[in-house]
Design a protein around this motif. Sequence first.
Motif, PDB file in Angstrom:
ATOM      1  N   LEU A  77       0.829  -1.210   0.000  1.00 47.33           N
ATOM      2  CA  LEU A  77       0.000   0.000   0.000  1.00 47.33           C
ATOM      3  C   LEU A  77       0.862   1.259   0.000  1.00 47.33           C
ATOM      4  N   ALA A  78       1.954   1.232   0.759  1.00 48.58           N
ATOM      5  CA  ALA A  78       2.820   2.415   0.848  1.00 48.58           C
ATOM      6  C   ALA A  78       3.463   2.754  -0.483  1.00 48.58           C
ATOM      7  N   LEU A  79       3.677   1.750  -1.323  1.00 45.92           N
ATOM      8  CA  LEU A  79       4.339   1.979  -2.609  1.00 45.92           C
ATOM      9  C   LEU A  79       3.352   2.212  -3.747  1.00 45.92           C
ATOM     10  N   HIS A  80       2.056   2.152  -3.450  1.00 48.85           N
ATOM     11  CA  HIS A  80       1.072   2.236  -4.535  1.00 48.85           C
ATOM     12  C   HIS A  80       1.191   3.544  -5.329  1.00 48.85           C
ATOM     13  N   ARG A  81       1.366   4.664  -4.643  1.00 50.85           N
ATOM     14  CA  ARG A  81       1.385   5.958  -5.327  1.00 50.85           C
ATOM     15  C   ARG A  81       2.620   6.162  -6.216  1.00 50.85           C
ATOM     16  N   ASP A  88      -0.238   8.369   4.943  1.00 55.40           N
ATOM     17  CA  ASP A  88      -1.604   8.393   4.401  1.00 55.40           C
ATOM     18  C   ASP A  88      -1.796   7.170   3.503  1.00 55.40           C
ATOM     19  N   LEU A  89      -1.973   6.003   4.122  1.00 59.10           N
ATOM     20  CA  LEU A  89      -2.106   4.765   3.366  1.00 59.10           C
ATOM     21  C   LEU A  89      -3.358   4.790   2.494  1.00 59.10           C
ATOM     22  N   PRO A  90      -3.244   4.385   1.236  1.00 66.67           N
ATOM     23  CA  PRO A  90      -4.423   4.308   0.368  1.00 66.67           C
ATOM     24  C   PRO A  90      -5.217   3.032   0.651  1.00 66.67           C
ATOM     25  N   VAL A  91      -5.885   2.980   1.798  1.00 67.23           N
ATOM     26  CA  VAL A  91      -6.569   1.750   2.211  1.00 67.23           C
ATOM     27  C   VAL A  91      -7.743   1.412   1.301  1.00 67.23           C
ATOM     28  N   ASP A 127      -6.819  -1.994  10.750  1.00 70.36           N
ATOM     29  CA  ASP A 127      -5.726  -2.861  11.225  1.00 70.36           C
ATOM     30  C   ASP A 127      -4.390  -2.423  10.625  1.00 70.36           C
ATOM     31  N   VAL A 128      -4.376  -2.162   9.326  1.00 62.17           N
ATOM     32  CA  VAL A 128      -3.127  -1.771   8.658  1.00 62.17           C
ATOM     33  C   VAL A 128      -2.671  -0.407   9.156  1.00 62.17           C
ATOM     34  N   ARG A 129      -3.610   0.538   9.274  1.00 67.99           N
ATOM     35  CA  ARG A 129      -3.231   1.867   9.769  1.00 67.99           C
ATOM     36  C   ARG A 129      -2.621   1.781  11.162  1.00 67.99           C
TER      37      ARG A 129
END
Length: 557
Positions: A47-51, A92-95, A147-149
């Motif tokens: 998720l952190a690398l998505h952007r 700011d995780l793109p959950v 949970d991930v946040r």
Amino acid sequence: MKQYEIDGVPALFVKATGPLRAGLMFRVGRVDEPLPLAGVSHLAEHLALHRHGLMDHHANATVDATTTHFHTSGTAAEVVTYFAKLCTGLIDLPVDRLGVVREILRTEAAGRGGGVNASLPLWRYGAQGYGLVSYAEFGLNQISGDDVRSWVTENFTRDNAVLWVAGDDVPADLRLDLPPGRRRPLPAPTSALPDTPAYYHAPVDGIVMDTVVPNGVAGQLFAALLERALYRELRLESGISYTACADYSSRGDGMATITAYADALREKHTAAVNGFVDTFRQLAKAGIDEQELNAVRTKALQSLAHPEYEASRLPGVAANLLTGQPVPTVDEVSEGLRSVTAADVHTVATEAYANALLQVPYGVPADTIGFTPAPTTSDAAVEGRRHAARSGDGQTLIVADDGVSVTDRSGSALTVRFAECAARLRWPDGASVFLGLDGITVSVEPTLYRVDALDLAALERDVPEGLTVTMPERSPDQIPQPERRGLARRPVRKTEFMILAPITGLLAWALVSLANAWRPEDGEFAEKLLLVLLVAVAVCFVRVFLVGLYRIRFGRW
């Protein structure tokens, strides 16, 4: 190597040629994830690398036992942008992408092999701490955005990170905008082995051993000596193995794991096990040959002179900083290699042998190698409500308020008590698998046991909150069905038919021959003999007919 800080993050720098290389490492990995959350670090990494989208320079990330590592190489501008976007992604995780990433990781897991040593951590440590790396990422089925946040907020902080850079210089505009936090400690090592050296059987075609020794130069040299000895004995001299190797890795807590492997053809498994253990035992019992020690020492010293040595050890040094381990200079490493003695290495060899855990192929007798069988059953069953197996094979499921057990006719039991349960996997069809902290597994399959709805409901009530993992729905062919006792006897019935059919034919031939030769003057004995043969032929014929009809019915010809 220089040490400094960037935005409160400890940083390491080595001057090197080529493109700029850099990595940001966090002290969190698989050993920190409770089984119901297994895979949460992997989800956070993706998720952190998505952007970042598609990148025109090299970049990747990995989650191992104790760390999560983001690394890249390229121009200074590319590296600066990579870490800026990474820090933004962590904050700011793109959950909203969680569902897509979950499917990506499940696909990745389906195509990823576990490796020949995948089960060794489970058998050594159980379903906790360092043993968790043996298990699948069960949490992928249910981890939520919250949970991930929460996981990222707790673990992906500047106080739980180390940056390393190799290149011409550290970019002046490199920023690491991370929140404060705390350094995560390593889990305390556990043990699922009452005694060592120990062994267990597994469906593999090679021999794998791991052992735990103090982290240091003597252990590294012993691993190299063990590899040389195994290669010489199993490949060069006996020709049993093609691959014979050993690996050394720091555990991060002052101890290290040595893993050794040798392959072999199925018909040579026994010889491979005996040769492997004999070679290992010889190093531990007979001492270390000075000439051999000097050979591996020289090779290690030569590696220090490689122009990329300092840069190549940056990730390892970062891991040492995160776990509080010493970070020796190159000169200190060189001095350590030169000063270690054969007695030092022999001490490590003795400890390595005493702590060894050996994985051997099924069918190979291992009771003569001097190793203790690793436990495969529990000490006792729970006291509770009993449910017989539908197959009638003597197995019994026991459900109690404090745990579950499965027993067999011999009295052996597999038990998981809820207070010592690492996770419960639950399927929509009512099945559950309980994973004990000691590595024992108990399966509750409603299709296999005569368990009632009352006890299935009790499991929902009695299992501690937070341990249950909801698994995806199974297809009908994935749900086990009881094997009928008659089907289990097919091989016996085949043998019975093959023996009884010719006997029946022989008796029928004898009956016909005697009947044709019979005369009234032969007397009462001849009559009785003919009657006995007639009855025997009739009984055998009926039995052969029934067994043959059974085998035709089930297509077993």
